[in-house]
Design a protein around this motif. Sequence first.
Motif, PDB file in Angstrom:
ATOM      1  N   ALA A   1      55.156  49.911  28.431  1.00 43.81           N
ATOM      2  CA  ALA A   1      54.570  48.708  27.844  1.00 43.81           C
ATOM      3  C   ALA A   1      53.589  48.047  28.810  1.00 43.81           C
ATOM      4  N   LEU A   2      53.946  47.965  30.099  1.00 44.86           N
ATOM      5  CA  LEU A   2      53.047  47.351  31.072  1.00 44.86           C
ATOM      6  C   LEU A   2      51.754  48.148  31.197  1.00 44.86           C
ATOM      7  N   GLN A   3      51.858  49.458  31.364  1.00 45.37           N
ATOM      8  CA  GLN A   3      50.660  50.280  31.533  1.00 45.37           C
ATOM      9  C   GLN A   3      49.759  50.186  30.309  1.00 45.37           C
ATOM     10  N   THR A   4      50.352  50.243  29.109  1.00 45.69           N
ATOM     11  CA  THR A   4      49.558  50.191  27.883  1.00 45.69           C
ATOM     12  C   THR A   4      48.926  48.822  27.705  1.00 45.69           C
ATOM     13  N   CYS A   5      49.669  47.797  28.042  1.00 41.85           N
ATOM     14  CA  CYS A   5      49.142  46.434  27.941  1.00 41.85           C
ATOM     15  C   CYS A   5      47.934  46.251  28.858  1.00 41.85           C
ATOM     16  N   LEU A   6      48.028  46.747  30.078  1.00 40.53           N
ATOM     17  CA  LEU A   6      46.910  46.627  31.025  1.00 40.53           C
ATOM     18  C   LEU A   6      45.698  47.428  30.549  1.00 40.53           C
ATOM     19  N   GLU A   7      45.952  48.573  29.918  1.00 40.25           N
ATOM     20  CA  GLU A   7      44.834  49.349  29.359  1.00 40.25           C
ATOM     21  C   GLU A   7      44.103  48.558  28.277  1.00 40.25           C
ATOM     22  N   ARG A   8      44.846  47.888  27.401  1.00 41.88           N
ATOM     23  CA  ARG A   8      44.209  47.104  26.338  1.00 41.88           C
ATOM     24  C   ARG A   8      43.449  45.910  26.922  1.00 41.88           C
ATOM     25  N   LEU A   9      44.011  45.260  27.921  1.00 37.30           N
ATOM     26  CA  LEU A   9      43.343  44.117  28.536  1.00 37.30           C
ATOM     27  C   LEU A   9      42.066  44.542  29.248  1.00 37.30           C
ATOM     28  N   THR A  10      42.084  45.729  29.838  1.00 37.61           N
ATOM     29  CA  THR A  10      40.883  46.248  30.497  1.00 37.61           C
ATOM     30  C   THR A  10      39.814  46.597  29.469  1.00 37.61           C
ATOM     31  N   GLU A  11      40.246  47.157  28.352  1.00 41.41           N
ATOM     32  CA  GLU A  11      39.319  47.602  27.313  1.00 41.41           C
ATOM     33  C   GLU A  11      38.677  46.436  26.583  1.00 41.41           C
ATOM     34  N   TYR A  12      39.415  45.331  26.420  1.00 47.62           N
ATOM     35  CA  TYR A  12      38.923  44.180  25.648  1.00 47.62           C
ATOM     36  C   TYR A  12      38.942  42.942  26.537  1.00 47.62           C
ATOM     37  N   PRO A  13      37.827  42.606  27.176  1.00 48.81           N
ATOM     38  CA  PRO A  13      37.781  41.537  28.179  1.00 48.81           C
ATOM     39  C   PRO A  13      38.094  40.146  27.644  1.00 48.81           C
ATOM     40  N   ASP A  14      38.012  39.932  26.328  1.00 47.12           N
ATOM     41  CA  ASP A  14      38.311  38.612  25.769  1.00 47.12           C
ATOM     42  C   ASP A  14      39.739  38.515  25.244  1.00 47.12           C
ATOM     43  N   LEU A  15      40.526  39.555  25.424  1.00 46.35           N
ATOM     44  CA  LEU A  15      41.868  39.614  24.850  1.00 46.35           C
ATOM     45  C   LEU A  15      42.901  39.071  25.832  1.00 46.35           C
ATOM     46  N   THR A  16      43.850  38.294  25.313  1.00 43.93           N
ATOM     47  CA  THR A  16      45.020  37.858  26.075  1.00 43.93           C
ATOM     48  C   THR A  16      46.266  38.349  25.342  1.00 43.93           C
ATOM     49  N   LEU A  17      47.218  38.916  26.093  1.00 42.88           N
ATOM     50  CA  LEU A  17      48.431  39.468  25.506  1.00 42.88           C
ATOM     51  C   LEU A  17      49.664  38.897  26.187  1.00 42.88           C
ATOM     52  N   SER A  18      50.730  38.735  25.404  1.00 43.59           N
ATOM     53  CA  SER A  18      52.035  38.424  25.968  1.00 43.59           C
ATOM     54  C   SER A  18      52.948  39.619  25.754  1.00 43.59           C
ATOM     55  N   LEU A  19      53.837  39.840  26.721  1.00 45.11           N
ATOM     56  CA  LEU A  19      54.652  41.049  26.731  1.00 45.11           C
ATOM     57  C   LEU A  19      56.098  40.679  27.011  1.00 45.11           C
ATOM     58  N   ASN A  20      57.013  41.117  26.128  1.00 43.08           N
ATOM     59  CA  ASN A  20      58.448  40.888  26.331  1.00 43.08           C
ATOM     60  C   ASN A  20      58.996  41.824  27.390  1.00 43.08           C
ATOM     61  N   LEU A  21      59.866  41.287  28.248  1.00 39.85           N
ATOM     62  CA  LEU A  21      60.512  42.098  29.275  1.00 39.85           C
ATOM     63  C   LEU A  21      62.028  42.013  29.122  1.00 39.85           C
ATOM     64  N   SER A  22      62.699  43.108  29.425  1.00 37.41           N
ATOM     65  CA  SER A  22      64.152  43.133  29.356  1.00 37.41           C
ATOM     66  C   SER A  22      64.754  42.484  30.594  1.00 37.41           C
ATOM     67  N   GLY A  23      66.030  42.176  30.511  1.00 35.14           N
ATOM     68  CA  GLY A  23      66.721  41.604  31.657  1.00 35.14           C
ATOM     69  C   GLY A  23      66.769  42.551  32.832  1.00 35.14           C
ATOM     70  N   MET A  24      66.904  43.858  32.576  1.00 32.87           N
ATOM     71  CA  MET A  24      66.948  44.829  33.664  1.00 32.87           C
ATOM     72  C   MET A  24      65.629  44.873  34.416  1.00 32.87           C
ATOM     73  N   THR A  25      64.524  44.688  33.703  1.00 34.04           N
ATOM     74  CA  THR A  25      63.211  44.712  34.354  1.00 34.04           C
ATOM     75  C   THR A  25      63.014  43.484  35.236  1.00 34.04           C
ATOM     76  N   VAL A  26      63.469  42.336  34.765  1.00 31.70           N
ATOM     77  CA  VAL A  26      63.320  41.102  35.548  1.00 31.70           C
ATOM     78  C   VAL A  26      64.006  41.229  36.901  1.00 31.70           C
ATOM     79  N   THR A  27      65.114  41.978  36.957  1.00 29.97           N
ATOM     80  CA  THR A  27      65.856  42.129  38.213  1.00 29.97           C
ATOM     81  C   THR A  27      65.540  43.439  38.923  1.00 29.97           C
ATOM     82  N   ASP A  28      64.492  44.135  38.500  1.00 33.94           N
ATOM     83  CA  ASP A  28      64.140  45.437  39.061  1.00 33.94           C
ATOM     84  C   ASP A  28      62.973  45.284  40.040  1.00 33.94           C
ATOM     85  N   PRO A  29      63.229  45.349  41.357  1.00 29.58           N
ATOM     86  CA  PRO A  29      62.134  45.179  42.328  1.00 29.58           C
ATOM     87  C   PRO A  29      61.027  46.219  42.165  1.00 29.58           C
TER      88      PRO A  29
END
Length: 559
Positions: free
Chosen positions: A379-407
């Motif tokens: 999700a992160l990689q794909t989100c960054l690809e879309r943001l790079t492709e569309y300079p006027d786009l802003t996206l929000s992305l849901n993260l799981s609890g495991m990701t929040v605690t994953d260094p």
Amino acid sequence: MGLSVTADTIAVEALEAAGDVAFVWDFVSDEVIWGGNISSLVGDGPSNVFQSGETFITRIHDADLPGRLRVLDGNLGSDGRYECEYRLRLNGQDFTWVHEKGRVMRNDDGMPQRTVGVLRIIEGRKRNERLIEHFSNYDVLTGHLSRNRLRDALENAFQYGERFNIDGAFLLIGIDGLGEIRDRYGMDAADNVIISAGQILEHMLRSIDVIGRQGADRFGIVTTNCKQDDLNVLIERLLHAFQTTPVRAGDAEVTLRVSIGLSRFPEDVHTVPEVLARTEQALQYARDLGGDQAHVYHPSDEDRTRVRNSLAIAGQIERALENDCLEFAFQPIVSCRTRRISYYEALVRMRDNGEVLPASVFVPVAEHCGLIRDLDRWALQTCLERLTEYPDLTLSLNLSGMTVTDPSWLRLLASQLRGREDIANRLILEITETVALEDIEITGHFITTARDLGCKVALDDFGSGHTSFRHMRSLIVDVVKIDRIFVRDWHQSGDRANFIGKLMTIARETGFEIVAEGVEDKFTAEMLASEGVDYLQGWYLGKPMLEQEWLAYYKADAS
């Protein structure tokens, strides 16, 4: 009276005030010219210690030098800007962490000519990062493994058991009546009881067993190469040890009562999340029976059916990750002020045999089966690809609890966004309130790091935690999303209206923005807007659109 200073004076004084040191490194002559407080780098030593690039490089830690060279040689942005961190030996002293940020200047032929940059000593920040990492690995009170590291140990043991067909087990040991001890003898006494309980466990375990702090009143133990008879003996020894070993609680001595829950792997449980859930269930069952005893989880026929279904979906997820069968659905979030779409929430969808599956079908299984980290990385990689492709786009992305605690995920985020503020400023990371409240310190570190990179952070499903307002000021977020249960018919419920009103007051005091989720009709949208809510999200404003449909809509809206 106006200021009468030159631009050069301002630059020098600004460097001095910030504690930074500026430099120009000429590639042809290898000369380095410094500006600012050079003594912060060389101390009382000779000022010419860093006057050539060759000399400077010899001062960089051997392990960090290749990374700096890669940044300079191959990872430059189109305008030559770069930044990196490394350890630098200062005037014969120990190595000190520095942050270097600069720009490679080229001549008319495009050949690198010199570097202009700034060095800043960041040893204090690195020391804090090491402390945070230590505290994320070890429990502060007992010194045993933290909850996250205990889970890592469980995952390693589980994989080892599956690979070599070796029995293992996970035990939860809960201290019964810890709250009563705290109320009677005080917090310090309760802390001492927890420390003593950990010491009792240490004395009863083998050197190959792993112990960690799983919660406020419980410890977790990972044990391998144990048959059922061995586990029965271990349980009896643990219960007996606590029954016969008094511990100090303030000025008194108390004998602890504990409850024990246990599950075996890979025989009875088939994923690490299931091990944790079933062991917790077994512990609770032992406590419901009065405590001072143990319960071993054994799967029922219903449990076995559910596991088979989950494993089938897990297989679908793995195939989707391998075969690029994941995509986003984009749901608009509308500004109450402009009445236009401000940004989109990116929602993960999975295609399987021509069918598009919503996140509710497969994300819980991904969390249960340990695949959620892979999903969040996609999700992160794909989100960054879309943001790079569309300079006027802003996206929000849901993260799981495991990701929040994953260094490692946080390091991935930092590596992807370093030097890309234009991308980071258009990325909003959503974490649920429930996850945020599980560990305020770890969540706070995640939020601080993400915001330092330039991202915004949103607190999703706000209100579901029931302790919301008490912790609001502990979590410095940019956006709060009101849980849909408070939005649905909120104007007909005094409690819901009071909740939203109180949230609006805190928002005005602290400066975060508010999104109302689950807006399904015009009346609700207009009423919430009149109350001062900043953004609205829901099917009335727009349903989630798969990428092809969304792209046509987005391009039409942009034009």
